[in-house]
Every structure is written in structure tokens, then in C-alpha cells.
Scaffold this active site. Structure first.
Site, PDB file in Angstrom:
ATOM      1  N   ASP A   1       0.401  -1.411  -9.915  1.00  0.00           N
ATOM      2  CA  ASP A   1      -0.220  -2.724  -9.987  1.00  0.00           C
ATOM      3  C   ASP A   1      -0.227  -3.266 -11.410  1.00  0.00           C
ATOM      4  OD1 ASP A   1      -0.718  -2.319  -7.321  1.00  0.00           O
ATOM      5  OD2 ASP A   1      -2.845  -1.845  -7.585  1.00  0.00           O
TER       6      ASP A   1
ATOM      7  N   GLU B   1       0.809  -1.216   0.000  1.00  0.00           N
ATOM      8  CA  GLU B   1       0.000   0.000   0.000  1.00  0.00           C
ATOM      9  C   GLU B   1       0.848   1.275   0.000  1.00  0.00           C
ATOM     10  OE1 GLU B   1      -3.177   0.000  -0.510  1.00  0.00           O
ATOM     11  OE2 GLU B   1      -3.391  -2.166  -0.408  1.00  0.00           O
TER      12      GLU B   1
END
Length: 359
Positions: free
Chosen positions: A212, A122
């Protein structure tokens, strides 16, 4: 020439349904690897969370051999992390060490070398994680350029890595470009490559991208864009054909360049998470303030200083998350108290319980 440091992060929640992972592989992981394997001169870096890497190697060995081949020929650099994707700052130092070390061992065994770089789950940064990372051989990590802006750095400075330290432990930090995160793979190829070439015209040393991999095929409508219409292939070809862009792994760039100096970053994550951690009342005020700044066309200047909350507020906003987290900490302490000869199977289960997704 501007160096494009291109990195991707692959993750699935621990214990996710096999059908979900299999679909992700078919729509993203496999075509991404197949495409990049055809262009050995396009160098990049990759991180696969530990349990996902094991799953893919077990169920799709031929496809994952492509990744190993690219690593062996120097096209790909593998990044480490906590093996089961914990937010490192949320777990004890002893568990950071074992999470990082087991992931590095896994990469060493499969690809022949321990990683020098690490992905932060994160993209949560707290200075307390630096000693844990350094102690396990990690030399650099990637965080958002927003982290640097919030410390007072200017955007024009963020084209290389900086150095931080905590308790005498040194760690280098690369700033991920928000502008690139929003462009790749969503902008047309000529616009994305044109933006990269404009950085060379500005004298920028490097452009840093790390995001990602699921954006390349799993996000809504991206499979048709990235593979059906060949965005990824065309992007790679255009970068390699450009006289203003070259690619490199983070390891190669880090080895040849010098740090831009010392920096101390505030506790933060990506900008959206800072908003999500706020309660309803504060969130409304924050949204109003942001909108006011945008209306006044000042948000680009004031954004680093209008930060919302911090990621730990999830534990105060959501009692369920806090309960799970404190129970995990209790289990970790009880396991550590059993002595140095800890059953590896129990350590593995504790690592499972530290995966970030449920929190």
C-alpha cells in the site's frame, strides 16, 4: 546485482468522503509522486484503483501529470486490476472480465498501453481467477511469498516469478517479500538498503516489494518519517548509489527472465486475514498454537502450515457480508439475463456494488 522490483498500490473505498481523499493526496500521493519524479533512474510499478485514478486526475491534474510523464519515459509501469477493486474470486467470471477489461481500457487510454500485470485485491488468490486474468491480457500478478511457502516452496527459491495454470490458461506469479513489506518504509535507510545488498551477496536474482502506498505518509507518524525526515528520498538515492542493487519494472524483468517453473498455490490471502476470518473459539486456539510455536522458536518453520481460515469465511462469520454478497450475485445474474445489449450505466453500478471494502 539484485533487481529491486518496487511496486505500490493506491486505493480508497468507492464513495469515500472527498475530504479523506484530498488529505490522502496531500499527505501521500502528491509527495510520493513529486519525490520519485526527481529520480528517473528509479524504476517502479504502480496501481491506482480505477475510480481513485479518475478522481485524482479530475481534481489534481498537474500532480497526476507527473505520473503520466514517468510512464511515458519508461520509469513507471502501470498495473491493472478489477476497476472498482473487487475480490476477483468473489464475483462471477463474466464480471471479472468486464472489471478487468474496463480498467485495462482506462490505462490504455490514459497511458498508451494496456497493462501486463495486475494487482489482486487483498492479495486473495484462488486458481479460478487465472482464466479471467489471462483472457483480458494479464500475464502476471503479485501475491505474498507466504502463498508460495504454503505450497511447499522454500524461501530461498522466491527470487523470481513462477508459472501456474487453470483450465489451460497460463499466468505467472511474483512472490512479494514479507521481509521487505515490514522494512519499507519503517527501517532506517541504511538498514533497508543493507538488507537488499545482503540479498545480492546471497545470489538472489530479485527482491519483490508491492504494498500500500498509504504506508508512505498516511499511516500514523509516517508523513514526518517519509517526507519530513526525507526517508523516501534518501532510500531512493541509496538504492541508486548502490553497486549491488538495480531497479526495474516488473514488465522489463518479466521480459528478460525465464519462469522458475510450475507452481500451484492454495486458496489464501495475507496471513493476518486468514486469522481474522476465524470465529472466536477457533481464533483463540489458533492464537495459542501460534504462540506455542513462537515460544519453541519453530514458527518460522511451521508458519506456512499453520494457516487459520480462508477469506471466504467472512461470508459465514458475518451474515451481513453474506447477505450483501448474495444480493450482488443476484443482481449480476439478473443483469446478465437481460441479453447482450446491457446498459453500460447499469454495468457501472454493478461494478460499484462489487467493491471489496464493505464486504
Amino acid at each position: 546485482m539484485t533487481t529491486l522490483l518496487f511496486g505500490v498500490h493506491a486505493h480508497q473505498p468507492v464513495g469515500n468522503f472527498p475530504a479523506v481523499i484530498d488529505e490522502a493526496h496531500e499527505r501521500c500521493y502528491r509527495p510520493f509522486l513529486e519525490t520519485l519524479a526527481r529520480f528517473p533512474d528509479f524504476r517502479f510499478s504502480a496501481h491506482f484503483s480505477g475510480w481513485l485514478l479518475d478522481y485524482l486526475c479530475e481534481h489534481y491534474p498537474a500532480d497526476m501529470q507527473l505520473l503520466e510523464d514517468m510512464v511515458r519515459r519508461g520509469q513507471v509501469e502501470m498495473f491493472g486490476a478489477g476497476r472498482y477493486e473487487p475480490v476477483l474470486a468473489s464475483i462471477p467470471h463474466r464480471d471479472r472480465i468486464t472489471q478487468l477489461a474496463t480498467m485495462s481500457d482506462q490505462i490504455k487510454q490514459r497511458y498508451g498501453a494496456r497493462p501486463q500485470g495486475a494487482w489482486l485485491t487483498e492479495r486473495v488468490w484462488e486458481s479460478s481467477v487465472a482464466p479471467s486474468l489471462a483472457a483480458t491480457g494479464i500475464r502476471y500478478v503479485v501475491v505474498d511469498d507466504y502463498h508460495f511457502l504454503a505450497s511447499g516452496r522454500l524461501d530461498r527459491e522466491l527470487d523470481s516469478f513462477f508459472t501456474t495454470e487453470e483450465d489451460g490458461a497460463r499466468l505467472d506469479l511474483f512472490p512479494i517479500s514479507e521481509a521487505l513489506r515490514y522494512r519499507l518504509p519503517f527501517s532506517p535507510v541504511h538498514e533497508a538498503v543493507g538488507y537488499l545488498e545482503s540479498l545480492d551477496s546471497q545470489g538472489r536474482t530479485a527482491a519483490v516489494y508491492f504494498d500500500d502506498i498509504e504506508k508512505f505518509g498516511i499511516w500514523p507518524e509516517t508523513w514526518d518519517w517519509v517526507y519530513g525526515k526525507r526517508w523516501l528520498e534518501d532510500f531512493v538515492k541509496a538504492v541508486l548509489a548502490s553497486g549491488k542493487i538495480k531497479t526495474a519494472t516488473f514488465a522489463d524483468f518479466h521480459a528478460r527472465e525465464r519462469t522458475r517453473g510450475i507452481v500451484y498455490l492454495p486458496t489464501t490471502s495475507y496471513i493476518e486475514m486468514n486469522e481474522w476470518t476465524l470465529g472466536p473459539g477457533a481464533s483463540g486456539l489458533y492464537t495459542k498454537l501460534v504462540q506455542e510455536q513462537k515460544t519453541l522458536e519453530r514458527y518460522d518453520l511451521t508458519k506456512p502450515f499453520v494457516r487459520g481460515g480462508i477469506w471466504r469465511n467472512f461470508f459465514s462469520r458475518y451474515p451481513e457480508s453474506n447477505w450483501m454478497h448474495k444480493r450482488m450475485l443476484g443482481l449480476s445474474a439478473r443483469l446478465a439475463a437481460t441479453g447482450p445489449a446491457i446498459d453500460p450505466a447499469l454495468t457501472e453500478l454493478l461494478h460499484h456494488a462489487q467493491a471489496n471494502d464493505a464486504y
